[in-house]
Design a protein around this motif. Sequence first.
Motif, PDB file in Angstrom:
ATOM      1  N   ARG A 105       0.840  -1.193   0.000  1.00 56.05           N
ATOM      2  CA  ARG A 105       0.000   0.000   0.000  1.00 56.05           C
ATOM      3  C   ARG A 105       0.883   1.255   0.000  1.00 56.05           C
ATOM      4  NH1 ARG A 105      -3.252  -0.547   4.560  1.00 56.05           N
ATOM      5  NH2 ARG A 105      -4.601  -1.813   3.229  1.00 56.05           N
ATOM      6  N   LYS A 126      -9.922  -3.222  -3.229  1.00 53.27           N
ATOM      7  CA  LYS A 126     -10.842  -2.093  -3.089  1.00 53.27           C
ATOM      8  C   LYS A 126     -10.143  -0.857  -2.534  1.00 53.27           C
ATOM      9  CE  LYS A 126     -15.215  -3.142  -1.510  1.00 53.27           C
ATOM     10  NZ  LYS A 126     -16.207  -4.004  -0.823  1.00 53.27           N
ATOM     11  N   GLN A 127      -9.251  -1.078  -1.560  1.00 51.62           N
ATOM     12  CA  GLN A 127      -8.622   0.070  -0.904  1.00 51.62           C
ATOM     13  C   GLN A 127      -7.496   0.676  -1.730  1.00 51.62           C
ATOM     14  OE1 GLN A 127      -7.320  -1.226   2.946  1.00 51.62           O
ATOM     15  NE2 GLN A 127      -9.383  -1.922   3.485  1.00 51.62           N
ATOM     16  N   ARG A 167     -13.936  -0.845  -6.673  1.00 54.84           N
ATOM     17  CA  ARG A 167     -15.078  -0.783  -5.757  1.00 54.84           C
ATOM     18  C   ARG A 167     -16.387  -1.090  -6.487  1.00 54.84           C
ATOM     19  NH1 ARG A 167     -11.944   3.934  -3.185  1.00 54.84           N
ATOM     20  NH2 ARG A 167     -10.991   3.390  -5.169  1.00 54.84           N
TER      21      ARG A 167
END
Lengths: 218, 241
Positions: B182, B202-203, B223
Amino acid sequence: METDWSVLVEFIPELLEGAKTTIYITLVGLIGGLVLGTFAGLMRAYGGHILNAVAFTYVEIIRGTPIVVQVMFLYFALPVLADLRIDPMSAAILAIVVNAGAYIAEIVRGAFLSISKGLTEAGLAIGLPHWKVLVYIVGPLAFRRLIPPLGNQFIVSLKDTSLFIVIGVGELTRTGQEIMAANFRAVEIWTAVAIIYLIMTGTLSLILRSIEKRMSIL
Amino acid sequence: MSIIEFKNTSKHFGPLKVLDGVDLSIEKGEVVVLVGPSGSGKSTLLRCINGLEAITSGDLVVDGLSVTGGKRQLREIRQEAGMVFQQFNLFPQLTALENVAFGPSKVRGLSREKAREAALNLLEKVGLREKAGHYPAELSGGQQQRVAIARALAVKPKVMLFDEPTSALDPELKQEVLNVMRALAEEGMTMVVVTHEMGFAKQVGTRLIFMEHGHIAVDGDPREVIDSPPNDRMKDFLQHV
């Protein structure tokens, strides 16, 4: 039956001379066998169709025939076929080179192929050429796996030199045989010969074991 | 110009068409998440990008270089596209530091000193500076994978390819790897990630591709397509991950 171990005192120097010849043939033969076997093994593992086939044929011919036949061929048949005369000593060394080379080729091939393909991919993925992956990553790992089976082969080759009695090379077994023929002291002479072999193979074992201890298998 | 461009790319294993005429452009800065059932071709798609699998037909261009341009060009591509593997594949005879320094010194030709320094900085970045002297066998799976990420980054790639980077990890170890990924995405790294982690998709993902039978079946905003799958096959798949 009477044994007289004191006769050995007289013959030990002669037997040790024979042992020296045994060591010489083994050492030179195995150095050559190691070079030949490494090449043949890498050809088997990484060569294209042709290189692989050449190495495969070599390995199969040697593995499929007894070493006595091989040395007889080198010493008696080669001069007829190729007009190439070689002395017994060279024939003996060459036989060890060719014979050990074939077995070492399989040992090398097995060791290299046993290294996880993922490591090769990881090396390639950071942009290394394939040969560098083999030299820096796969090679060092494979080397550690080579040591135990290689040690086995060294000992086998050392003992195989006794078969060169058939072409009259004055190595340890031949020397023992000659002394025995003159004095018929079978028990004393063959015991001494066996012990000298044990000392040689035992030393080899110890050396290999200490190398193995220093390089753990990963 | 796209950084990765598949042009009618196919990959066959014998009669099996693993990739069947794929067209796909990936732009700089995208985080593309590749999902799909096993055998759908997602790993193969990834492995074609850095030439670990050779394409059968069509073309595939990475940072202006075609993967069909020969060995030398392929090595250039591989330096631009770092890869992280499911099984980590760290070099077991080298310490964490040596693993990371290996690429810069052997590929980029950096001096030993500079390669070590760069490697230490990268280990710092993945939170493992204190493990620099440890061998892979002495590290947990999560730590090994973080070292593997640092190793791939060390060659200074423009794109990072992740092939199921957390699939071999226990649940509690997955997170530390996903966190590193991330952070990398937040820095703007272009990433292509094969994964089953829908939360991560999704994130972090900017784009989700669902593959089926060697085709791209769905290509959209993560998403949107995860919350309302546009086809039944994908809906079915999502229920099982």
